[in-house]
Structures are given as C-alpha cells and as structure tokens.
Design a protein around this motif. Sequence first.
Motif, PDB file in Angstrom:
ATOM      1  N   ASP A  28     -15.481  19.166   6.801  1.00  0.00           N
ATOM      2  CA  ASP A  28     -15.210  20.585   6.552  1.00  0.00           C
ATOM      3  C   ASP A  28     -14.011  20.751   5.625  1.00  0.00           C
ATOM      4  O   ASP A  28     -14.016  21.595   4.718  1.00  0.00           O
ATOM      5  N   GLN A  29     -12.977  19.941   5.850  1.00  0.00           N
ATOM      6  CA  GLN A  29     -11.755  20.071   5.057  1.00  0.00           C
ATOM      7  C   GLN A  29     -11.911  19.517   3.642  1.00  0.00           C
ATOM      8  O   GLN A  29     -11.385  20.091   2.689  1.00  0.00           O
ATOM      9  N   LEU A  30     -12.645  18.413   3.514  1.00  0.00           N
ATOM     10  CA  LEU A  30     -12.734  17.766   2.202  1.00  0.00           C
ATOM     11  C   LEU A  30     -13.977  18.160   1.406  1.00  0.00           C
ATOM     12  O   LEU A  30     -13.944  18.188   0.175  1.00  0.00           O
ATOM     13  N   LEU A  31     -15.083  18.435   2.111  1.00  0.00           N
ATOM     14  CA  LEU A  31     -16.354  18.695   1.419  1.00  0.00           C
ATOM     15  C   LEU A  31     -16.954  20.051   1.777  1.00  0.00           C
ATOM     16  O   LEU A  31     -18.098  20.322   1.422  1.00  0.00           O
ATOM     17  N   LYS A  32     -16.181  20.856   2.507  1.00  0.00           N
ATOM     18  CA  LYS A  32     -16.695  22.140   3.006  1.00  0.00           C
ATOM     19  C   LYS A  32     -17.968  21.947   3.822  1.00  0.00           C
ATOM     20  O   LYS A  32     -18.891  22.766   3.784  1.00  0.00           O
ATOM     21  N   GLY A  33     -18.003  20.813   4.544  1.00  0.00           N
ATOM     22  CA  GLY A  33     -19.074  20.570   5.505  1.00  0.00           C
ATOM     23  C   GLY A  33     -20.294  19.866   4.976  1.00  0.00           C
ATOM     24  O   GLY A  33     -21.153  19.441   5.746  1.00  0.00           O
ATOM     25  N   LYS A  34     -20.419  19.723   3.664  1.00  0.00           N
ATOM     26  CA  LYS A  34     -21.644  19.164   3.095  1.00  0.00           C
ATOM     27  C   LYS A  34     -21.353  17.861   2.355  1.00  0.00           C
ATOM     28  O   LYS A  34     -20.394  17.780   1.601  1.00  0.00           O
ATOM     29  N   GLY A  35     -22.226  16.859   2.590  1.00  0.00           N
ATOM     30  CA  GLY A  35     -22.082  15.604   1.862  1.00  0.00           C
ATOM     31  C   GLY A  35     -22.245  14.393   2.755  1.00  0.00           C
ATOM     32  O   GLY A  35     -22.132  14.472   3.978  1.00  0.00           O
ATOM     33  N   SER A  36     -22.518  13.259   2.133  1.00  0.00           N
ATOM     34  CA  SER A  36     -22.708  11.999   2.848  1.00  0.00           C
ATOM     35  C   SER A  36     -21.368  11.304   3.075  1.00  0.00           C
ATOM     36  O   SER A  36     -20.324  11.757   2.589  1.00  0.00           O
ATOM     37  N   ASP A  37     -21.416  10.182   3.806  1.00  0.00           N
ATOM     38  CA  ASP A  37     -20.203   9.382   3.992  1.00  0.00           C
ATOM     39  C   ASP A  37     -19.674   8.896   2.644  1.00  0.00           C
ATOM     40  O   ASP A  37     -18.460   8.848   2.418  1.00  0.00           O
ATOM     41  N   LYS A  38     -20.591   8.536   1.753  1.00  0.00           N
ATOM     42  CA  LYS A  38     -20.191   8.084   0.417  1.00  0.00           C
ATOM     43  C   LYS A  38     -19.461   9.198  -0.324  1.00  0.00           C
ATOM     44  O   LYS A  38     -18.447   8.957  -0.989  1.00  0.00           O
ATOM     45  N   ASP A  39     -19.966  10.424  -0.206  1.00  0.00           N
ATOM     46  CA  ASP A  39     -19.308  11.574  -0.838  1.00  0.00           C
ATOM     47  C   ASP A  39     -17.917  11.797  -0.241  1.00  0.00           C
ATOM     48  O   ASP A  39     -16.964  12.130  -0.956  1.00  0.00           O
ATOM     49  N   HIS A  51       0.831  -1.206   0.000  1.00  0.00           N
ATOM     50  CA  HIS A  51       0.000   0.000   0.000  1.00  0.00           C
ATOM     51  C   HIS A  51       0.866   1.256   0.000  1.00  0.00           C
ATOM     52  O   HIS A  51       1.905   1.307   0.649  1.00  0.00           O
ATOM     53  N   SER A  52       0.392   2.273  -0.716  1.00  0.00           N
ATOM     54  CA  SER A  52       1.100   3.558  -0.705  1.00  0.00           C
ATOM     55  C   SER A  52       0.129   4.725  -0.527  1.00  0.00           C
ATOM     56  O   SER A  52       0.510   5.879  -0.702  1.00  0.00           O
ATOM     57  N   GLU A  53      -1.144   4.417  -0.168  1.00  0.00           N
ATOM     58  CA  GLU A  53      -2.120   5.479   0.037  1.00  0.00           C
ATOM     59  C   GLU A  53      -1.668   6.360   1.205  1.00  0.00           C
ATOM     60  O   GLU A  53      -1.323   5.852   2.275  1.00  0.00           O
ATOM     61  N   PRO A  54      -1.656   7.687   1.012  1.00  0.00           N
ATOM     62  CA  PRO A  54      -1.112   8.580   2.043  1.00  0.00           C
ATOM     63  C   PRO A  54      -1.697   8.386   3.435  1.00  0.00           C
ATOM     64  O   PRO A  54      -0.953   8.385   4.418  1.00  0.00           O
ATOM     65  N   LEU A  55      -3.017   8.215   3.553  1.00  0.00           N
ATOM     66  CA  LEU A  55      -3.606   8.063   4.887  1.00  0.00           C
ATOM     67  C   LEU A  55      -3.185   6.757   5.543  1.00  0.00           C
ATOM     68  O   LEU A  55      -2.934   6.711   6.750  1.00  0.00           O
ATOM     69  N   VAL A  80     -15.877   9.561   1.205  1.00  0.00           N
ATOM     70  CA  VAL A  80     -14.948   8.523   0.742  1.00  0.00           C
ATOM     71  C   VAL A  80     -14.568   8.760  -0.717  1.00  0.00           C
ATOM     72  O   VAL A  80     -13.402   8.637  -1.101  1.00  0.00           O
ATOM     73  N   SER A  81     -15.563   9.127  -1.525  1.00  0.00           N
ATOM     74  CA  SER A  81     -15.315   9.385  -2.941  1.00  0.00           C
ATOM     75  C   SER A  81     -14.320  10.527  -3.124  1.00  0.00           C
ATOM     76  O   SER A  81     -13.394  10.444  -3.947  1.00  0.00           O
ATOM     77  N   LYS A  82     -14.484  11.595  -2.343  1.00  0.00           N
ATOM     78  CA  LYS A  82     -13.575  12.742  -2.426  1.00  0.00           C
ATOM     79  C   LYS A  82     -12.165  12.354  -1.983  1.00  0.00           C
ATOM     80  O   LYS A  82     -11.169  12.734  -2.627  1.00  0.00           O
ATOM     81  N   ALA A  83     -12.073  11.592  -0.885  1.00  0.00           N
ATOM     82  CA  ALA A  83     -10.762  11.165  -0.380  1.00  0.00           C
ATOM     83  C   ALA A  83     -10.033  10.315  -1.413  1.00  0.00           C
ATOM     84  O   ALA A  83      -8.819  10.446  -1.601  1.00  0.00           O
ATOM     85  N   LYS A  84     -10.771   9.452  -2.108  1.00  0.00           N
ATOM     86  CA  LYS A  84     -10.159   8.625  -3.154  1.00  0.00           C
ATOM     87  C   LYS A  84      -9.765   9.478  -4.360  1.00  0.00           C
ATOM     88  O   LYS A  84      -8.707   9.270  -4.963  1.00  0.00           O
ATOM     89  N   LYS A  85     -10.603  10.443  -4.683  1.00  0.00           N
ATOM     90  CA  LYS A  85     -10.353  11.290  -5.851  1.00  0.00           C
ATOM     91  C   LYS A  85      -9.063  12.085  -5.711  1.00  0.00           C
ATOM     92  O   LYS A  85      -8.312  12.264  -6.683  1.00  0.00           O
ATOM     93  N   ILE A  86      -8.779  12.554  -4.493  1.00  0.00           N
ATOM     94  CA  ILE A  86      -7.560  13.348  -4.296  1.00  0.00           C
ATOM     95  C   ILE A  86      -6.382  12.488  -3.835  1.00  0.00           C
ATOM     96  O   ILE A  86      -5.322  13.000  -3.487  1.00  0.00           O
ATOM     97  N   GLY A  87      -6.593  11.157  -3.833  1.00  0.00           N
ATOM     98  CA  GLY A  87      -5.482  10.244  -3.591  1.00  0.00           C
ATOM     99  C   GLY A  87      -5.150   9.952  -2.150  1.00  0.00           C
ATOM    100  O   GLY A  87      -4.069   9.455  -1.846  1.00  0.00           O
TER     101      GLY A  87
END
Length: 222
Positions: A200-211, A99-103, A213-220
Amino acid sequence: MNYEILIVDDLPIIVDGYINLLSKTDFQENKPNFIKSHNCEDAYNKIFLNLKRKVNINLALLEASLPPYKEFNINSGVDLALLIREKFTDCKIIILTMHSEPLTVDRIIKKVEPEGFFSKNDITSESFPSIFKKIIDGNIYQSKTIIESQRELFKKNINWDNYDNEILILISQGVKTINLPNYIPLSMSAIEKRKANIKDQLLKGKGSDKDLVSKAKKIGLL
C-alpha cells in the motif's frame, strides 16, 4: 584486569588493523585482550568458550556480513550480536558494515541497538581510537553514513517496525512468501497483512513481489 574484546571480520588483515587502532586507546587500569575470529562458527565457539571459562566479553566489534554457521542458524554479525546480548548482557557492541541501504541500517539499529555503528568508509586511523574511547565510556556513536541513511528513511516517511523491514529484505533475497514464517516468528496471516501494508505504501496496493522490490530499490530503500 583484562578488558576482553572480540573482533570478528572475514578478512584477517582487517582484524589486525582494528587491533592496531584499538591499541592506541587508553584503557586506564585495564589491559586489552583481543579475541580474533573470521567467521560465525569460530566466533560462536569462542563466545561459548568464554562462557565456559566464566570470562566476560566486554566489547565486540562485529562485521555485519560474515560467513554463516548454518548448524546453529548464525548467519551474520547481527546474529552474533544478538547471541552476545543474551550471554553477556553488559557487553558493548560495535557493528561495522559496508552497507548503507536505509532498510538494512534501520533493521540493525532496531534489532541490535548497538553502542557503536560504523560504515567502514567512515573509519579513519585518526578518529577511531578517540571515538572508541567514548563508546567504552558509555556513549552511543553512529558514523556519518549511518546517520545519513536514517535521515533518508525519515524523508521517505517510512515508519515500519523490524518485522516489516525483515519481510521486504527477505523478499528481495528471493525468499517466497510461503516460506517467510521460517525466518520471522509471525503467522502467515500476520505476514500477509504486513506485506499488504508495505505494498500500500510503495505501490498503492497493486503489483507483484518483483514490482515491490524494484520500487524499493528505485527509491533507495534496498
């Protein structure tokens, strides 16, 4: 005097490969004794067998992802590393991973603080024995991919602690928020506050858990 080395990987051929590489290392007056294991349960039993015999484990090479030992909540090489840290305080720990995912990388570094941390893709037969010698001599080593992964986290200006990392990783694995206190030693209110901060950091406070995870994957991050 024996230098006790525990090697844990679910593929026996990989364990034997590490032994071949480490056999080229200069242990000076010490004689290496290799303890082989292929899953968390067997490794757990061998750790406690050494404890019973009052024989230290001097170094442990642990694959991060291993077949778990559910009965004692040992679910990975990371959990084994924490157990070894508790039982053999002077043991040097090397984590190996695909694995090399940053988190994921950041979580392991903060949780275990390993003396060595390698991406398996970075290991070569030429370099590994000399790097290993540096580690047993007291140096800290991280391979190229691991260092690059940490730089990616820095570039994204993410500065979470290990609990924040755990929350996002567990959510990505399908664990519901209501069950997170079963995995993380925090109250539900504390987890909710941390989760809100992550959103707040990834979605500016708005969105579901699915959103999320999707955002976290999108930015790597995952």
